[in-house]
Design a protein around this motif. Structure first.
Motif, PDB file in Angstrom:
ATOM      1  N   PHE A 144       0.831  -1.210   0.000  1.00 39.32           N
ATOM      2  CA  PHE A 144       0.000   0.000   0.000  1.00 39.32           C
ATOM      3  C   PHE A 144       0.862   1.254   0.000  1.00 39.32           C
ATOM      4  N   LEU A 145       1.874   1.312   0.866  1.00 39.71           N
ATOM      5  CA  LEU A 145       2.659   2.534   0.992  1.00 39.71           C
ATOM      6  C   LEU A 145       3.338   2.898  -0.320  1.00 39.71           C
ATOM      7  N   ALA A 146       3.713   1.890  -1.103  1.00 45.28           N
ATOM      8  CA  ALA A 146       4.288   2.178  -2.417  1.00 45.28           C
ATOM      9  C   ALA A 146       3.208   2.313  -3.483  1.00 45.28           C
ATOM     10  N   ALA A 147       1.932   2.272  -3.059  1.00 43.23           N
ATOM     11  CA  ALA A 147       0.789   2.454  -3.963  1.00 43.23           C
ATOM     12  C   ALA A 147       0.869   1.512  -5.155  1.00 43.23           C
ATOM     13  N   ARG A 148       1.129   0.221  -4.864  1.00 42.72           N
ATOM     14  CA  ARG A 148       1.135  -0.773  -5.926  1.00 42.72           C
ATOM     15  C   ARG A 148      -0.283  -0.962  -6.443  1.00 42.72           C
ATOM     16  N   PRO A 149      -0.463  -1.489  -7.645  1.00 44.27           N
ATOM     17  CA  PRO A 149      -1.809  -1.716  -8.176  1.00 44.27           C
ATOM     18  C   PRO A 149      -2.648  -2.561  -7.227  1.00 44.27           C
ATOM     19  N   LEU A 150      -3.923  -2.228  -7.120  1.00 45.26           N
ATOM     20  CA  LEU A 150      -4.795  -2.920  -6.174  1.00 45.26           C
ATOM     21  C   LEU A 150      -4.805  -4.422  -6.413  1.00 45.26           C
ATOM     22  N   HIS A 151      -4.712  -4.848  -7.677  1.00 41.17           N
ATOM     23  CA  HIS A 151      -4.777  -6.288  -7.946  1.00 41.17           C
ATOM     24  C   HIS A 151      -3.559  -7.028  -7.435  1.00 41.17           C
ATOM     25  N   SER A 152      -2.485  -6.319  -7.082  1.00 46.15           N
ATOM     26  CA  SER A 152      -1.292  -6.987  -6.573  1.00 46.15           C
ATOM     27  C   SER A 152      -1.362  -7.204  -5.064  1.00 46.15           C
ATOM     28  N   LEU A 153      -2.360  -6.652  -4.395  1.00 45.37           N
ATOM     29  CA  LEU A 153      -2.514  -6.825  -2.958  1.00 45.37           C
ATOM     30  C   LEU A 153      -3.080  -8.209  -2.652  1.00 45.37           C
ATOM     31  N   PRO A 154      -2.772  -8.768  -1.471  1.00 40.29           N
ATOM     32  CA  PRO A 154      -3.204 -10.141  -1.149  1.00 40.29           C
ATOM     33  C   PRO A 154      -4.667 -10.218  -0.708  1.00 40.29           C
ATOM     34  N   TRP A 155      -5.583  -9.755  -1.574  1.00 40.39           N
ATOM     35  CA  TRP A 155      -7.005  -9.768  -1.219  1.00 40.39           C
ATOM     36  C   TRP A 155      -7.549 -11.177  -0.972  1.00 40.39           C
ATOM     37  N   PRO A 156      -7.238 -12.182  -1.815  1.00 43.27           N
ATOM     38  CA  PRO A 156      -7.785 -13.523  -1.562  1.00 43.27           C
ATOM     39  C   PRO A 156      -7.395 -14.071  -0.189  1.00 43.27           C
ATOM     40  N   GLU A 157      -6.142 -13.825   0.219  1.00 40.80           N
ATOM     41  CA  GLU A 157      -5.708 -14.280   1.531  1.00 40.80           C
ATOM     42  C   GLU A 157      -6.497 -13.597   2.637  1.00 40.80           C
TER      43      GLU A 157
END
Length: 340
Positions: free
Chosen positions: A16-29
Protein backbone atom coordinates in the motif's frame (compact mmCIF):
# COMPACT_ATOMS: atom_id res chain seq x y z
CA UNK A 1 -0.84 -9.61 15.89
CA UNK A 2 -2.14 -12.97 17.09
CA UNK A 3 -4.12 -14.50 14.25
CA UNK A 4 -4.25 -17.20 11.64
CA UNK A 5 -2.29 -15.22 9.05
CA UNK A 6 0.74 -13.50 10.67
CA UNK A 7 2.45 -11.14 8.28
CA UNK A 8 -0.64 -10.43 6.19
CA UNK A 9 -0.87 -6.86 7.49
CA UNK A 10 2.83 -6.34 6.72
CA UNK A 11 2.32 -7.35 3.09
CA UNK A 12 -0.61 -4.95 2.82
CA UNK A 13 1.52 -2.26 4.43
CA UNK A 14 4.49 -2.60 2.08
CA UNK A 15 2.34 -2.78 -1.03
CA UNK A 16 0.00 0.00 0.00
CA UNK A 17 2.66 2.53 0.99
CA UNK A 18 4.29 2.18 -2.42
CA UNK A 19 0.79 2.45 -3.96
CA UNK A 20 1.14 -0.77 -5.93
CA UNK A 21 -1.81 -1.72 -8.18
CA UNK A 22 -4.79 -2.92 -6.17
CA UNK A 23 -4.78 -6.29 -7.95
CA UNK A 24 -1.29 -6.99 -6.57
CA UNK A 25 -2.51 -6.82 -2.96
CA UNK A 26 -3.20 -10.14 -1.15
CA UNK A 27 -7.01 -9.77 -1.22
CA UNK A 28 -7.78 -13.52 -1.56
CA UNK A 29 -5.71 -14.28 1.53
CA UNK A 30 -7.47 -11.55 3.47
CA UNK A 31 -10.92 -12.79 2.44
CA UNK A 32 -10.06 -16.36 3.40
CA UNK A 33 -8.66 -15.25 6.74
CA UNK A 34 -11.76 -13.19 7.53
CA UNK A 35 -14.04 -16.07 6.59
CA UNK A 36 -12.25 -18.47 8.93
CA UNK A 37 -11.75 -15.94 11.74
CA UNK A 38 -14.14 -12.97 11.41
CA UNK A 39 -12.29 -10.56 13.67
CA UNK A 40 -12.36 -6.80 13.11
CA UNK A 41 -8.99 -6.44 14.85
CA UNK A 42 -7.23 -7.76 11.72
CA UNK A 43 -8.86 -5.07 9.58
CA UNK A 44 -8.02 -2.47 12.18
CA UNK A 45 -4.38 -3.55 12.11
CA UNK A 46 -4.34 -3.34 8.30
CA UNK A 47 -5.95 0.10 8.43
CA UNK A 48 -3.34 1.36 10.91
CA UNK A 49 -0.52 -0.02 8.76
CA UNK A 50 -1.85 1.45 5.51
CA UNK A 51 -4.11 4.50 5.22
CA UNK A 52 -3.53 5.55 8.83
CA UNK A 53 0.17 4.70 8.90
CA UNK A 54 2.14 7.80 10.05
CA UNK A 55 4.01 7.98 6.73
CA UNK A 56 0.77 7.78 4.79
CA UNK A 57 -0.89 10.43 6.94
CA UNK A 58 2.05 12.80 6.47
CA UNK A 59 2.78 11.91 2.83
CA UNK A 60 -0.47 10.50 1.43
CA UNK A 61 -0.76 8.39 -1.72
CA UNK A 62 -3.27 9.57 -4.31
CA UNK A 63 -6.82 10.24 -3.21
CA UNK A 64 -8.11 7.87 -5.88
CA UNK A 65 -5.89 5.02 -4.71
CA UNK A 66 -6.83 5.41 -1.05
CA UNK A 67 -10.52 5.62 -1.96
CA UNK A 68 -10.36 2.43 -4.04
CA UNK A 69 -8.32 0.64 -1.38
CA UNK A 70 -10.76 1.50 1.42
CA UNK A 71 -13.76 0.59 -0.72
CA UNK A 72 -12.27 -2.84 -1.41
CA UNK A 73 -11.37 -3.30 2.25
CA UNK A 74 -14.96 -2.52 3.24
CA UNK A 75 -16.26 -5.05 0.70
CA UNK A 76 -14.11 -7.76 2.25
CA UNK A 77 -15.25 -6.72 5.71
CA UNK A 78 -18.93 -6.77 4.81
CA UNK A 79 -18.65 -10.22 3.24
CA UNK A 80 -17.93 -11.72 6.68
CA UNK A 81 -19.70 -11.92 10.00
CA UNK A 82 -17.20 -9.59 11.65
CA UNK A 83 -18.44 -6.77 13.83
CA UNK A 84 -18.78 -3.40 12.03
CA UNK A 85 -15.66 -1.25 12.19
CA UNK A 86 -16.65 2.41 12.41
CA UNK A 87 -13.06 3.56 11.93
CA UNK A 88 -13.04 2.03 8.47
CA UNK A 89 -16.10 3.97 7.32
CA UNK A 90 -14.97 7.18 9.02
CA UNK A 91 -11.61 6.99 7.23
CA UNK A 92 -13.30 6.52 3.85
CA UNK A 93 -15.58 9.48 4.58
CA UNK A 94 -12.53 11.66 5.26
CA UNK A 95 -10.84 10.58 2.01
CA UNK A 96 -14.01 11.26 0.00
CA UNK A 97 -13.85 14.88 1.16
CA UNK A 98 -10.42 15.38 -0.38
CA UNK A 99 -9.88 16.86 -3.84
CA UNK A 100 -7.94 14.97 -6.49
CA UNK A 101 -4.40 16.24 -7.12
CA UNK A 102 -1.97 15.99 -9.99
CA UNK A 103 0.72 14.80 -7.56
CA UNK A 104 0.88 12.26 -4.76
CA UNK A 105 3.44 10.68 -2.45
CA UNK A 106 4.76 7.14 -2.53
CA UNK A 107 6.60 5.69 0.46
CA UNK A 108 8.85 2.72 -0.26
CA UNK A 109 9.91 0.70 2.80
CA UNK A 110 13.53 -0.48 2.60
CA UNK A 111 14.84 -3.75 4.10
CA UNK A 112 16.90 -1.65 6.53
CA UNK A 113 13.73 -0.22 8.09
CA UNK A 114 14.33 3.17 6.46
CA UNK A 115 12.09 4.42 3.66
CA UNK A 116 12.23 6.40 0.44
CA UNK A 117 9.52 9.04 0.14
CA UNK A 118 8.86 10.50 -3.31
CA UNK A 119 6.53 13.13 -4.67
CA UNK A 120 5.34 11.76 -8.02
CA UNK A 121 2.90 12.70 -10.74
CA UNK A 122 -0.43 10.88 -10.76
CA UNK A 123 -0.32 10.77 -14.58
CA UNK A 124 1.95 8.57 -16.69
CA UNK A 125 2.77 11.54 -18.93
CA UNK A 126 2.99 14.97 -17.33
CA UNK A 127 4.74 18.18 -18.36
CA UNK A 128 5.66 16.59 -21.69
CA UNK A 129 7.68 13.79 -20.06
CA UNK A 130 7.29 10.30 -18.62
CA UNK A 131 10.05 11.03 -16.09
CA UNK A 132 7.84 12.22 -13.23
CA UNK A 133 6.88 8.74 -12.01
CA UNK A 134 8.88 5.74 -10.83
CA UNK A 135 9.13 2.92 -13.38
CA UNK A 136 9.53 -0.82 -12.75
CA UNK A 137 13.12 -1.03 -13.96
CA UNK A 138 14.15 1.52 -11.30
CA UNK A 139 12.63 -0.72 -8.62
CA UNK A 140 14.35 -3.78 -10.12
CA UNK A 141 17.74 -2.05 -10.28
CA UNK A 142 17.50 -0.81 -6.69
CA UNK A 143 16.66 -4.32 -5.45
CA UNK A 144 19.69 -5.68 -7.28
CA UNK A 145 21.84 -2.90 -5.81
CA UNK A 146 20.75 -3.72 -2.27
CA UNK A 147 21.68 -7.36 -2.88
CA UNK A 148 25.10 -6.24 -4.19
CA UNK A 149 26.10 -3.25 -2.01
CA UNK A 150 29.80 -3.95 -2.52
CA UNK A 151 29.47 -2.69 -6.12
CA UNK A 152 28.55 0.78 -4.79
CA UNK A 153 30.24 1.05 -1.39
CA UNK A 154 32.83 3.86 -1.26
CA UNK A 155 32.44 4.43 -5.01
CA UNK A 156 31.50 7.41 -7.16
CA UNK A 157 28.24 6.60 -8.92
CA UNK A 158 26.88 8.30 -12.05
CA UNK A 159 23.22 7.64 -12.77
CA UNK A 160 21.91 8.43 -16.25
CA UNK A 161 18.27 9.43 -16.55
CA UNK A 162 17.70 9.55 -12.79
CA UNK A 163 14.08 10.62 -13.14
CA UNK A 164 12.58 11.60 -9.81
CA UNK A 165 15.27 9.78 -7.87
CA UNK A 166 14.09 6.45 -6.48
CA UNK A 167 17.07 4.29 -7.44
CA UNK A 168 19.69 6.83 -6.39
CA UNK A 169 18.06 7.68 -3.07
CA UNK A 170 17.63 3.98 -2.25
CA UNK A 171 21.29 3.30 -3.06
CA UNK A 172 22.44 6.30 -1.01
CA UNK A 173 20.45 5.05 1.97
CA UNK A 174 21.56 1.41 1.79
CA UNK A 175 24.83 0.97 -0.15
CA UNK A 176 27.12 3.70 1.28
CA UNK A 177 28.53 5.23 -1.93
CA UNK A 178 31.21 7.92 -1.62
CA UNK A 179 29.59 10.24 -4.17
CA UNK A 180 26.37 10.01 -6.13
CA UNK A 181 25.78 12.00 -9.33
CA UNK A 182 22.11 12.21 -10.32
CA UNK A 183 21.55 13.35 -13.90
CA UNK A 184 18.68 14.06 -16.26
CA UNK A 185 17.91 16.56 -19.00
CA UNK A 186 14.27 17.62 -18.53
CA UNK A 187 13.81 20.80 -16.42
CA UNK A 188 10.63 19.55 -14.71
CA UNK A 189 12.27 16.24 -13.86
CA UNK A 190 15.39 17.93 -12.47
CA UNK A 191 13.24 20.20 -10.32
CA UNK A 192 11.21 17.30 -8.92
CA UNK A 193 14.37 15.23 -8.45
CA UNK A 194 15.89 17.99 -6.32
CA UNK A 195 12.75 18.22 -4.18
CA UNK A 196 12.71 14.47 -3.58
CA UNK A 197 16.38 14.42 -2.60
CA UNK A 198 15.71 17.11 0.00
CA UNK A 199 12.56 15.32 1.11
CA UNK A 200 14.69 12.29 2.02
CA UNK A 201 17.13 14.27 4.13
CA UNK A 202 19.95 14.89 1.66
CA UNK A 203 21.35 18.23 0.49
CA UNK A 204 23.06 18.14 -2.93
CA UNK A 205 26.37 19.92 -3.31
CA UNK A 206 27.15 22.35 -6.14
CA UNK A 207 27.96 20.34 -9.24
CA UNK A 208 30.27 20.77 -12.17
CA UNK A 209 30.15 23.89 -14.30
CA UNK A 210 27.56 22.32 -16.60
CA UNK A 211 25.39 21.00 -13.73
CA UNK A 212 22.03 22.42 -12.71
CA UNK A 213 21.79 22.69 -8.93
CA UNK A 214 18.20 22.32 -7.82
CA UNK A 215 16.68 24.00 -4.79
CA UNK A 216 14.06 22.72 -2.33
CA UNK A 217 10.50 23.95 -2.74
CA UNK A 218 9.60 24.29 0.93
CA UNK A 219 9.86 20.54 1.57
CA UNK A 220 10.72 19.49 5.07
CA UNK A 221 14.03 17.73 5.57
CA UNK A 222 13.21 14.45 7.28
CA UNK A 223 16.65 13.38 8.47
CA UNK A 224 20.09 14.71 9.28
CA UNK A 225 22.03 12.30 7.08
CA UNK A 226 23.41 15.06 4.87
CA UNK A 227 27.10 14.41 5.61
CA UNK A 228 27.74 11.41 3.36
CA UNK A 229 27.60 10.55 0.56
CA UNK A 230 28.22 13.67 -1.47
CA UNK A 231 25.29 14.25 -3.81
CA UNK A 232 25.22 16.25 -7.05
CA UNK A 233 22.25 16.90 -9.34
CA UNK A 234 23.33 17.60 -12.92
CA UNK A 235 21.73 18.44 -16.23
CA UNK A 236 23.24 15.92 -18.64
CA UNK A 237 22.31 15.84 -22.33
CA UNK A 238 23.77 12.71 -23.88
CA UNK A 239 24.05 14.27 -27.33
CA UNK A 240 25.86 17.45 -26.34
CA UNK A 241 28.04 16.48 -23.37
CA UNK A 242 31.74 16.37 -24.24
CA UNK A 243 34.44 13.88 -23.28
CA UNK A 244 36.19 16.69 -21.38
CA UNK A 245 33.11 17.33 -19.28
CA UNK A 246 32.73 13.62 -18.55
CA UNK A 247 36.41 13.43 -17.59
CA UNK A 248 35.75 15.58 -14.53
CA UNK A 249 33.15 13.15 -13.18
CA UNK A 250 35.45 10.11 -12.93
CA UNK A 251 32.69 7.64 -11.99
CA UNK A 252 33.53 4.19 -10.70
CA UNK A 253 30.05 2.90 -11.54
CA UNK A 254 27.48 4.05 -14.11
CA UNK A 255 23.86 2.94 -13.83
CA UNK A 256 20.60 3.65 -15.63
CA UNK A 257 17.03 2.35 -15.50
CA UNK A 258 14.47 2.45 -18.30
CA UNK A 259 16.48 4.80 -20.51
CA UNK A 260 16.23 2.66 -23.67
CA UNK A 261 12.55 3.07 -24.53
CA UNK A 262 12.82 4.85 -27.87
CA UNK A 263 15.05 3.89 -30.84
CA UNK A 264 15.78 7.57 -31.41
CA UNK A 265 17.70 7.93 -28.12
CA UNK A 266 19.94 4.89 -28.65
CA UNK A 267 22.50 6.63 -30.88
CA UNK A 268 23.00 9.52 -28.45
CA UNK A 269 23.21 7.16 -25.46
CA UNK A 270 25.84 4.92 -27.07
CA UNK A 271 27.76 7.97 -28.28
CA UNK A 272 27.85 9.25 -24.69
CA UNK A 273 29.10 5.85 -23.46
CA UNK A 274 31.90 6.01 -26.04
CA UNK A 275 32.85 9.51 -24.82
CA UNK A 276 32.79 8.22 -21.27
CA UNK A 277 35.07 5.35 -22.21
CA UNK A 278 37.56 7.67 -23.96
CA UNK A 279 37.56 10.08 -21.02
CA UNK A 280 38.81 7.51 -18.52
CA UNK A 281 42.40 8.07 -19.71
CA UNK A 282 44.67 5.99 -17.48
CA UNK A 283 41.89 5.16 -15.03
CA UNK A 284 40.10 1.84 -14.90
CA UNK A 285 36.86 2.13 -16.91
CA UNK A 286 33.69 2.29 -14.82
CA UNK A 287 31.39 -0.66 -14.28
CA UNK A 288 28.14 -0.05 -16.16
CA UNK A 289 24.73 -1.54 -15.37
CA UNK A 290 21.52 -0.80 -17.30
CA UNK A 291 18.09 -2.04 -16.22
CA UNK A 292 15.37 -2.44 -18.85
CA UNK A 293 11.69 -3.15 -19.01
CA UNK A 294 11.44 -4.80 -22.42
CA UNK A 295 8.22 -3.32 -23.78
CA UNK A 296 9.31 -3.51 -27.42
CA UNK A 297 11.79 -6.35 -28.04
CA UNK A 298 12.90 -4.72 -31.30
CA UNK A 299 14.13 -1.63 -29.42
CA UNK A 300 15.95 -3.77 -26.85
CA UNK A 301 17.66 -5.85 -29.55
CA UNK A 302 18.54 -2.72 -31.52
CA UNK A 303 20.37 -1.40 -28.46
CA UNK A 304 22.30 -4.67 -28.14
CA UNK A 305 23.12 -4.62 -31.86
CA UNK A 306 24.40 -1.04 -31.66
CA UNK A 307 26.57 -1.95 -28.67
CA UNK A 308 28.04 -4.82 -30.69
CA UNK A 309 28.63 -2.48 -33.63
CA UNK A 310 30.81 -0.07 -31.61
CA UNK A 311 32.58 -2.85 -29.70
CA UNK A 312 30.94 -2.45 -26.30
CA UNK A 313 30.57 -5.93 -24.83
CA UNK A 314 27.58 -6.80 -22.66
CA UNK A 315 26.14 -9.61 -20.57
CA UNK A 316 22.82 -10.26 -18.86
CA UNK A 317 22.91 -10.16 -15.05
CA UNK A 318 21.03 -13.04 -13.39
CA UNK A 319 17.72 -12.13 -11.74
CA UNK A 320 17.88 -11.20 -8.07
CA UNK A 321 16.12 -13.30 -5.45
CA UNK A 322 14.42 -10.71 -3.25
CA UNK A 323 11.30 -8.74 -4.06
CA UNK A 324 10.95 -5.75 -1.79
CA UNK A 325 9.15 -3.51 -4.28
CA UNK A 326 8.00 -5.74 -7.15
CA UNK A 327 5.08 -7.91 -6.12
CA UNK A 328 4.33 -9.60 -9.42
CA UNK A 329 6.50 -11.70 -11.68
CA UNK A 330 8.41 -9.34 -13.97
CA UNK A 331 9.66 -11.49 -16.89
CA UNK A 332 10.31 -8.42 -19.04
CA UNK A 333 12.70 -6.65 -16.67
CA UNK A 334 16.39 -7.38 -17.02
CA UNK A 335 19.81 -5.90 -16.23
CA UNK A 336 22.72 -5.69 -18.64
CA UNK A 337 26.32 -5.14 -17.58
CA UNK A 338 28.26 -3.22 -20.22
CA UNK A 339 32.04 -3.36 -20.61
CA UNK A 340 33.54 -0.06 -21.84
Amino acid sequence: MAGPEPGLELRFQRRFLAARPLHSLPWPELEQTLQTAPDSSLLQDILQKTVLHPLCVKYPPSTKYRRCFLTELIKKHESTAAEPLDELYDTLADVLKEEESTQCYKNYLLPTGDCVTLLESTAMISGGTTGLITWEAALHLSEWAMENPEVFRDRTILELGSGIGFTGIAICKTCQPKKYLFSDCHPCVLRQLGENIHLNGFIPEPGAAWAVQTEPQGQEVEAKNCQNPKLIVAELDWGSVTAEELLGLQPDVVIAADVVYDPEVISALIGMLQKLSSSTADRKPPKVFFAFTIRNPATYHLFQAQLDKVGIRWQIIPAHSNSNFLYEVQPNVTILQLFL
